[in-house]
Design a protein around this motif. Structure first.
Motif, mmCIF file in Angstrom:
data_model
loop_
_atom_site.group_PDB
_atom_site.id
_atom_site.type_symbol
_atom_site.label_atom_id
_atom_site.label_comp_id
_atom_site.label_asym_id
_atom_site.label_seq_id
_atom_site.Cartn_x
_atom_site.Cartn_y
_atom_site.Cartn_z
ATOM 1 N N ILE A 1 -18.339 -71.780 50.241
ATOM 2 C CA ILE A 1 -19.403 -71.742 49.227
ATOM 3 C C ILE A 1 -18.832 -71.566 47.820
ATOM 4 C CG2 ILE A 1 -21.191 -70.907 50.789
ATOM 5 C CD1 ILE A 1 -20.702 -68.098 49.631
ATOM 6 N N LYS A 2 -17.520 -71.717 47.676
ATOM 7 C CA LYS A 2 -16.884 -71.532 46.363
ATOM 8 C C LYS A 2 -17.452 -72.512 45.342
ATOM 9 C CE LYS A 2 -12.357 -71.447 44.112
ATOM 10 N NZ LYS A 2 -10.870 -71.564 44.297
ATOM 11 N N ASP A 3 -17.537 -73.794 45.699
ATOM 12 C CA ASP A 3 -18.033 -74.802 44.761
ATOM 13 C C ASP A 3 -19.491 -74.556 44.414
ATOM 14 O OD1 ASP A 3 -15.556 -75.974 44.816
ATOM 15 O OD2 ASP A 3 -16.125 -77.497 46.319
ATOM 16 N N TYR A 4 -20.268 -74.158 45.405
ATOM 17 C CA TYR A 4 -21.689 -73.916 45.154
ATOM 18 C C TYR A 4 -21.859 -72.752 44.177
ATOM 19 C CZ TYR A 4 -26.486 -72.334 45.882
ATOM 20 O OH TYR A 4 -27.781 -71.936 45.682
ATOM 21 N N VAL A 5 -21.118 -71.664 44.390
ATOM 22 C CA VAL A 5 -21.231 -70.499 43.516
ATOM 23 C C VAL A 5 -20.782 -70.859 42.096
ATOM 24 C CG1 VAL A 5 -20.311 -68.195 43.058
ATOM 25 C CG2 VAL A 5 -21.016 -68.829 45.373
ATOM 26 N N ALA A 6 -19.705 -71.627 41.987
ATOM 27 C CA ALA A 6 -19.221 -72.030 40.669
ATOM 28 C C ALA A 6 -20.255 -72.859 39.939
ATOM 29 C CB ALA A 6 -17.908 -72.804 40.808
ATOM 30 N N GLN A 7 -20.910 -73.742 40.662
ATOM 31 C CA GLN A 7 -21.944 -74.580 40.061
ATOM 32 C C GLN A 7 -23.127 -73.731 39.591
ATOM 33 O OE1 GLN A 7 -23.493 -77.500 42.741
ATOM 34 N NE2 GLN A 7 -25.011 -78.286 41.285
ATOM 35 N N MET A 8 -23.529 -72.769 40.406
ATOM 36 C CA MET A 8 -24.665 -71.929 40.055
ATOM 37 C C MET A 8 -24.332 -71.012 38.879
ATOM 38 S SD MET A 8 -27.162 -72.720 42.050
ATOM 39 C CE MET A 8 -28.271 -71.322 41.974
ATOM 40 N N GLN A 9 -23.093 -70.563 38.767
ATOM 41 C CA GLN A 9 -22.708 -69.662 37.675
ATOM 42 C C GLN A 9 -22.661 -70.369 36.330
ATOM 43 O OE1 GLN A 9 -19.024 -68.077 39.224
ATOM 44 N NE2 GLN A 9 -20.029 -66.216 40.028
ATOM 45 N N LYS A 10 -22.603 -71.698 36.341
ATOM 46 C CA LYS A 10 -22.605 -72.461 35.097
ATOM 47 C C LYS A 10 -24.003 -72.605 34.513
ATOM 48 C CE LYS A 10 -18.559 -75.271 36.297
ATOM 49 N NZ LYS A 10 -18.070 -76.649 36.614
ATOM 50 N N LEU A 11 -25.028 -72.352 35.323
ATOM 51 C CA LEU A 11 -26.394 -72.483 34.849
ATOM 52 C C LEU A 11 -26.745 -71.339 33.917
ATOM 53 C CD1 LEU A 11 -28.183 -73.479 38.199
ATOM 54 C CD2 LEU A 11 -27.511 -74.985 36.324
ATOM 55 N N PRO A 12 -27.746 -71.525 33.041
ATOM 56 C CA PRO A 12 -28.199 -70.432 32.183
ATOM 57 C C PRO A 12 -28.617 -69.231 33.007
ATOM 58 C CG PRO A 12 -29.125 -72.520 31.452
ATOM 59 C CD PRO A 12 -28.442 -72.786 32.761
ATOM 60 N N ALA A 13 -28.562 -68.075 32.400
ATOM 61 C CA ALA A 13 -28.831 -66.831 33.130
ATOM 62 C C ALA A 13 -30.195 -66.835 33.799
ATOM 63 C CB ALA A 13 -28.720 -65.645 32.162
ATOM 64 N N GLY A 14 -31.178 -67.436 33.201
ATOM 65 C CA GLY A 14 -32.520 -67.440 33.779
ATOM 66 C C GLY A 14 -32.661 -68.355 34.976
ATOM 67 N N GLU A 15 -31.748 -69.326 35.111
ATOM 68 C CA GLU A 15 -31.850 -70.293 36.202
ATOM 69 C C GLU A 15 -30.758 -70.110 37.258
ATOM 70 O OE1 GLU A 15 -31.933 -74.234 34.730
ATOM 71 O OE2 GLU A 15 -33.468 -73.860 33.213
ATOM 72 N N ALA A 16 -29.861 -69.223 37.013
ATOM 73 C CA ALA A 16 -28.715 -69.067 37.913
ATOM 74 C C ALA A 16 -29.113 -68.571 39.297
ATOM 75 C CB ALA A 16 -27.705 -68.113 37.299
#
Length: 430
Positions: free
Chosen positions: A308-323
Motif C-alpha cells: 500500500i506504499k504507492d496508495y498512501v503516497a498518492q493520498m498524502q499528496k492530496l490537500p488536507a481536507g481530501e486526504a
C-alpha cells in the motif's frame, strides 16, 4: 360342421394342404373327422405364417445391419445404437400373415374379416413401435448435435410416444369394432373431463416441460435449489412427470416439473457459466480499537505492508481536507482512507485482493463497512474467485478471512470476540 365350412379353401395351395392333412389322418385312422381336419389346417397355416414372417424378419434385419455396419457414419451408428432397424422389422411378420390369410379362409368372408382385423391391429402395434423407434432416433441425434445447451426435451419425447400410442389405440379399437375413428372420438368426448382428471399430472408436467424448455429455465447438469423441498443439487433427468435431482450428499430428490414453474427455484447455472463465484463475508471489528492514525503509525504500517506504499503516497499528496477520502471508481480499485486505522485497513485489503491471483480482477472488488452492531463494526469483504470449483472456492474464501484476522492487529484493530465463548452472538440479516 360350421368350423369346417368356414375354413374350407378353394385355392390350389389350400386344397393341396387339406388333402395332405386328410392323408396324414387316414394313416393314423382318423379320416373323416372334419373338425380335427379344420383345426390342424388352421394351426398349420398360422404356424407357417409366423415361421415365414420370423424368418423373413431375421434375414432382412441381418442384411440391413450388415450393410449399415459397413458405413461408419454417426448417422448409421445412432440407428444401430437405438435399434431402429430391429424396431422397424417387427412390421414384417404381420404383413406376411395378412398375405397368407386368404390362403386359409377365402371361402368364408366373415371369418377372413375377423382374422384380418386382428392382424391389422397387430400391424398397427408394430407400426407404433417402428414410429417411436424413429422418433427416439431423431431425439437422440438432435439432443447430441443441436441441444448443446442441455434443454430438457425428454418430456417432449415421452409425450410424442404417448401421442403415437394414443392414435394407434384409437385406430385399433375402430378397426376391431368396424367403426370410423371419428365416431369413436366423438364418443370419447363425453369422457374428456374424466381423462383430464386421470392424466392431470401428465398434462401439467407436459405444459411445465414446455415452459422450462422454452424459457431456458432448466437444463440437465444445472445445480438448483428448490425452496420448500429437499432439492439442492444437480439435475440428472427431466421427464414428463418428474425432475430428478442428485443432492450434494448423493441423495436423490424427485420434484414434479409443475412445482418448478408454479413456485420459485434457484439455478446456479449463471455462476457456473461465468467461471466466477462470489465471496461475501463479514468480520466484526471491536469499536474500542478504531481511531485516528498518525503519520508515524502510517509509516510503520507501510513498512510492514509495502503493497500500500504507492496508495498512501498518492493520498498524502492530496490537500488536507481530501486526504482522508478516495474517489476512485470501477470494479476493481482500492477503496479506503488514511484518516483512520480502519480506513487504511480497508485500503490494504482492497490492494491485497487486487494482488491475489485467485481473485477475479474484472469483477467487483469491494471492502466496505456495514452498520455498527452491539458487538462491533461490520467490515464486509465482497469479491469473486476466478473458479467455481467448490474445493478451491472454499480454500480461497478461508484464506481471505484468515488473512483479515491475521493482519488486523498490524493496524491496531481487534477482531470482536464475545467475552463468554459460550454466548451466542446473533448474526445480522442482510
Amino acid at each position: 360342421m360350421i368350423l369346417s365350412d368356414s375354413i374350407i379353401p378353394t385355392h390350389s395351395f389350400g386344397v393341396w394342404l387339406l388333402n395332405f392333412i386328410d392323408k396324414m389322418l387316414d394313416t393314423v385312422g382318423l379320416r373323416g373327422h372334419e373338425t380335427l381336419e379344420s383345426a390342424i389346417y388352421l394351426v398349420i397355416i398360422t404356424c407357417l405364417a409366423i415361421f415365414i414372417g420370423s424368418i423373413l424378419r431375421k434375414v432382412i434385419l441381418a442384411g440391413v445391419r450388415k450393410v449399415a455396419s459397413l458405413r461408419k457414419t454417426q448417422f448409421v451408428q445412432d440407428m444401430l445404437k437405438e435399434n431402429v432397424f430391429g424396431k422397424c422389422s417387427h412390421i414384417i411378420p404381420p404383413l406376411v400373415m395378412l398375405g397368407l390369410v386368404p390362403l386359409a379362409f377365402d371361402s368364408n368372408p366373415k371369418t377372413t374379416g375377423i382374422i384380418e382385423r386382428v392382424l391389422v391391429v397387430y400391424l398397427l402395434i408394430t407400426l407404433a413401435i417402428a414410429i417411436n423407434g424413429i422418433i427416439s432416433y431423431i431425439y437422440v441425434g438432435y439432443n447430441r448435435r443441436k441441444n448443446s445447451e442441455g434443454h430438457p426435451l425428454k418430456g417432449l419425447l415421452i409425450t410424442a410416444h404417448g401421442i403415437v400410442w394414443g392414435i394407434i389405440a384409437i385406430i385399433s379399437v375402430s378397426v376391431l369394432i368396424d367403426k370410423s375413428p371419428a365416431t369413436l372420438l366423438a364418443g370419447l368426448g363425453a369422457f374428456a373431463a374424466a381423462l383430464m382428471l386421470i392424466f392431470k399430472d401428465s398434462i401439467l408436467g407436459f405444459v411445465a416441460g414446455i415452459q422450462l424448455s422454452q424459457n431456458d429455465m432448466l437444463r440437465v447438469g444445472d445445480w438448483i435449489v428448490v425452496q420448500g423441498t429437499d432439492a439442492n443439487g444437480t439435475v440428472e433427468d427431466v421427464s414428463l412427470t418428474v425432475v430428478k435431482v442428485r443432492n450434494w450428499d448423493n441423495t436423490i430428490v424427485m420434484v414434479p416439473p409443475y412445482t418448478l414453474v408454479s413456485t420459485s427455484f434457484q439455478n446456479w447455472r449463471g455462476m457456473s457459466e461465468s467461471g466466477r463465484r462470489q465471496i461475501v463475508r463479514d468480520m466484526y471489528i471491536d469499536n474500542s480499537s478504531i481511531g485516528s492514525i498518525t503519520d508515524e503509525q502510517i509509516a510503520q504500517i507501510v513498512e510492514a505492508c509495502p503493497i500500500i506504499k504507492d496508495y498512501v503516497a498518492q493520498m498524502q499528496k492530496l490537500p488536507a481536507g481530501e486526504a482522508g477520502l478516495s474517489y476512485n471508481s470501477g470494479l476493481a480499485v482500492v477503496n479506503g482512507t488514511i484518516a483512520t486505522n480502519l480506513g487504511l485497513f480497508r485500503a490494504y485489503l482492497c490492494q491485497w485482493l487486487l494482488n491475489n491471483d485467485k481473485i477475479a480482477q474484472d469483477s467487483q472488488i469491494l471492502v466496505r463497512l456495514r452498520p455498527s452492531e452491539a458487538w462491533g463494526t461490520t467490515i464486509e469483504i465482497y469479491c469473486y474467485t476466478n473458479t467455481t470449483d467448490w474445493t478451491i472456492y472454499e480454500a480461497v474464501q478461508s484464506a481471505v478471512m484468515e488473512h483479515v484476522m491475521a493482519m488486523a492487529p498490524t493496524f491496531g484493530l481487534k477482531i470482536y470476540a464475545a467475552p463468554d465463548h459460550n454466548a451466542a452472538v446473533p448474526v445480522p440479516q442482510k
